[in-house]
Structures are given as C-alpha cells and as structure tokens.
Write an enzyme that holds these catalytic residues in place. Structure first.
Site, PDB file in Angstrom:
ATOM      1  N   GLY A  93       0.815  -1.212   0.000  1.00  0.00           N
ATOM      2  CA  GLY A  93       0.000   0.000   0.000  1.00  0.00           C
ATOM      3  C   GLY A  93       0.845   1.257   0.000  1.00  0.00           C
ATOM      4  N   THR A  94       0.441   2.228  -0.779  1.00  0.00           N
ATOM      5  CA  THR A  94       1.041   3.563  -0.826  1.00  0.00           C
ATOM      6  C   THR A  94      -0.079   4.504  -1.247  1.00  0.00           C
ATOM      7  OG1 THR A  94       1.598   3.266  -3.140  1.00  0.00           O
ATOM      8  CG2 THR A  94       3.320   2.729  -1.572  1.00  0.00           C
ATOM      9  N   THR A  95      -0.041   5.761  -1.120  1.00  0.00           N
ATOM     10  CA  THR A  95       0.901   6.673  -0.502  1.00  0.00           C
ATOM     11  C   THR A  95       0.152   7.402   0.618  1.00  0.00           C
ATOM     12  OG1 THR A  95       2.073   6.987  -2.585  1.00  0.00           O
ATOM     13  CG2 THR A  95       2.287   8.751  -0.981  1.00  0.00           C
ATOM     14  N   ASP A 102      -4.050   7.376  -0.489  1.00  0.00           N
ATOM     15  CA  ASP A 102      -4.706   6.912  -1.706  1.00  0.00           C
ATOM     16  C   ASP A 102      -5.321   5.549  -1.433  1.00  0.00           C
ATOM     17  OD1 ASP A 102      -2.193   5.407  -1.781  1.00  0.00           O
ATOM     18  OD2 ASP A 102      -2.783   4.881  -3.822  1.00  0.00           O
ATOM     19  N   LYS A 109      -6.267   2.826   3.996  1.00  0.00           N
ATOM     20  CA  LYS A 109      -4.900   2.849   4.533  1.00  0.00           C
ATOM     21  C   LYS A 109      -4.731   3.806   5.710  1.00  0.00           C
ATOM     22  CE  LYS A 109      -3.289   2.245  -0.194  1.00  0.00           C
ATOM     23  NZ  LYS A 109      -2.424   2.801  -1.259  1.00  0.00           N
TER      24      LYS A 109
END
Length: 275
Positions: free
Chosen positions: A51-53, A68, A84
């Site tokens: 997972g990002t960001t 995101d 997230k």
C-alpha cells in the site's frame, strides 16, 4: 487463550500483575499471535500486496492525514479501494505503507494496545508515548522486514497538552522521528512531498489542509504508478482523516468529491508536465 476448566476461572497468567502493555502480555503468553512471532522459511519470498501513498500535514487547529486507495502486487493492481488510514484512538491516526497484510495487523494490534493501556491506567497514553509504543512494535517486525515484508507507517495526532497537531515518521528498524508541518511515506512520497512544500500554509484552515492533502496525492498519482489517483468513474476518493481538539474523524466522501472536482477543473487547461 481460553478460560480454564477449573470452575470457569481465568488462567493464572491473567491474574499476574504486569505492565499495561497488551503487546508485552501477548509476547509472554502467545508470541505466535504477534506479527513478529512468525517467520518465513529460509529463502522464501512472498509477492504480497503493498500500500502507498500516505501524506500528513498540520494546520492551525490540528492535523490532516490522507491516503490513496490503491494496493499493488508487482505490476498488478491488487486492490482499488483499500483503506490505509485508521483511527488508533480518540486523538490519533495512523496511515500504512509497505506490506499491506502485516501493516493492517500491526495497526489492529496497536489499537488494542492503546485501548488496553487506557483500561489499565484509567487515562489516555500521551501522544509521544503512543508514537514510541508504535516504534517498538515496528522494531519487533524487523525480522520480517529483512525478508522483504516491511511495514513503515505514518503516525499523527493531536497533543492535548500542547494543543497542536504533531506528526511522527518511522524507519524499518523502529526509529521514530517527529516531522514538522508535513510529511509523506510510500512509493509516491517523493512527488507528494514536493507538492506539500509548495502548497502547505501554517496558518491555513482545516479545509485548506484537506485540499492540500488531496492535491499532494493527485501529484503523486501523476508520476507514481503504484499510487492511485481519485477514480472519478468508480467514485473512489482518497481517505482523509482529521484530528483536532474535538477528536479524530474522517471526511465523508460527499465532502471529498467537490474537492476532487475543483482540483480536476483547475487543472483542465494546465495539467502540468509532459504527456
């Protein structure tokens, strides 16, 4: 761990005085239930979703954190609407970057850790105490990180003693660093940080901070394939959380949508960068 058979009494381990840390209790009684209590076979490799960001920035009355919604697995999009950013207690938020499964498990354990402390001590843990406790939990995951399953969260909260929002970042060894004004983590963090430097205003309002956070994620998605931008077709927007003196809460989608629409409209004639 289940209740004993002796008249329904709790096992003796539950009755022994100890620290107010649930993680320490679990490490002593059932270490395999901890993320750090499991290890991969030697030489094994797992292609797990990442997972990002995540971005975070302070404003005059608190702090905003946004993430995101994309999770990737190699060159594939593993999930388009992953959450997230999580509320860890009444006055703090955490955003996850890295191996998604371990990160979510670590966050859930951290939530229980803070709730357990509050029940035992009868008071909330200080913001610095929370940040340092999370650091020790990340340090406990170092063995998994050395095998490629790293977890690098971003922590933010409202300091009820100082009356301001604060941001803490980490490295895979559990190093804890307080950041000032703004910070970002994840594969798109380089691009998001550039946007934050240009757009962040210390005296801005919460609405200004939300707009800046979404703009930073938009810029990150523009240059980083692992970061998902606002998905207008599916109506998937970034997750945005706010912490101030009133506590932690999330901005509903129907309030994020106009912000996204305004950003897209403003960039219609000047999208920026080469095609």
């Amino acid at each position: 761990m289940t209740a004993g058979t002796d008249g329904g009494r709790l096992p003796a381990a539950y009755l022994v005085p100890g620290s107010s840390s649930f993680t320490d209790f679990l490490a002593a009684q059932a270490p395999l239930l901890l993320p750090s209590g499991r290890s991969l076979p030697s030489g094994a490799a797992i292609d797990a979703p990442h997972g990002t960001t995540i971005v975070a920035l302070t404003y005059a009355g608190g702090v905003v954190m946004a993430g995101d919604r994309r999770a990737t697995m190699g060159n594939l999009i593993a999930n388009r609407d992953m959450e997230k950013v999580f509320a860890t207690d009444e006055y703090s938020l955490v955003g996850i970057a890295g191996t998604a499964g371990l990160a979510v498990e670590l966050v859930r354990l951290f939530q229980v850790e803070l709730e357990h402390y509050e029940k035992i001590e009868g008071a909330l843990m200080s913001l610095e105490g929370k940040a340092n406790r999370l650091a020790s939990m990340i340090r406990g995951n170092l063995g998994m990180a050395m095998q490629g399953l790293a977890v690098v969260p971003l922590f933010a909260g409202f300091d009820t003693d100082g009356g301001a929002g604060r941001i803490f970042s980490y490295d895979v060894t559990g190093g804890c660093y307080e950041e000032h004004d703004h910070h970002s983590v994840g594969s798109g963090s380089l691009f998001a940080r550039g946007a934050l430097k240009k757009l962040h205003r210390r005296g801005g309002t919460g609405d200004d901070a939300v707009r800046t956070a979404v703009e930073a994620l938009y810029d990150a998605a523009d240059d980083d394939s692992a970061t998902g931008g606002p998905d207008v077709g599916r109506r998937i927007w970034p997750t945005v959380g706010i912490v101030d003196e009133s506590g932690s809460r999330f901005v509903p989608d129907d309030e994020i949508a106009p912000v996204v629409d305004a950003i897209i409209a403003a960039r219609a004639d000047n999208p920026g960068g080469a095609r």
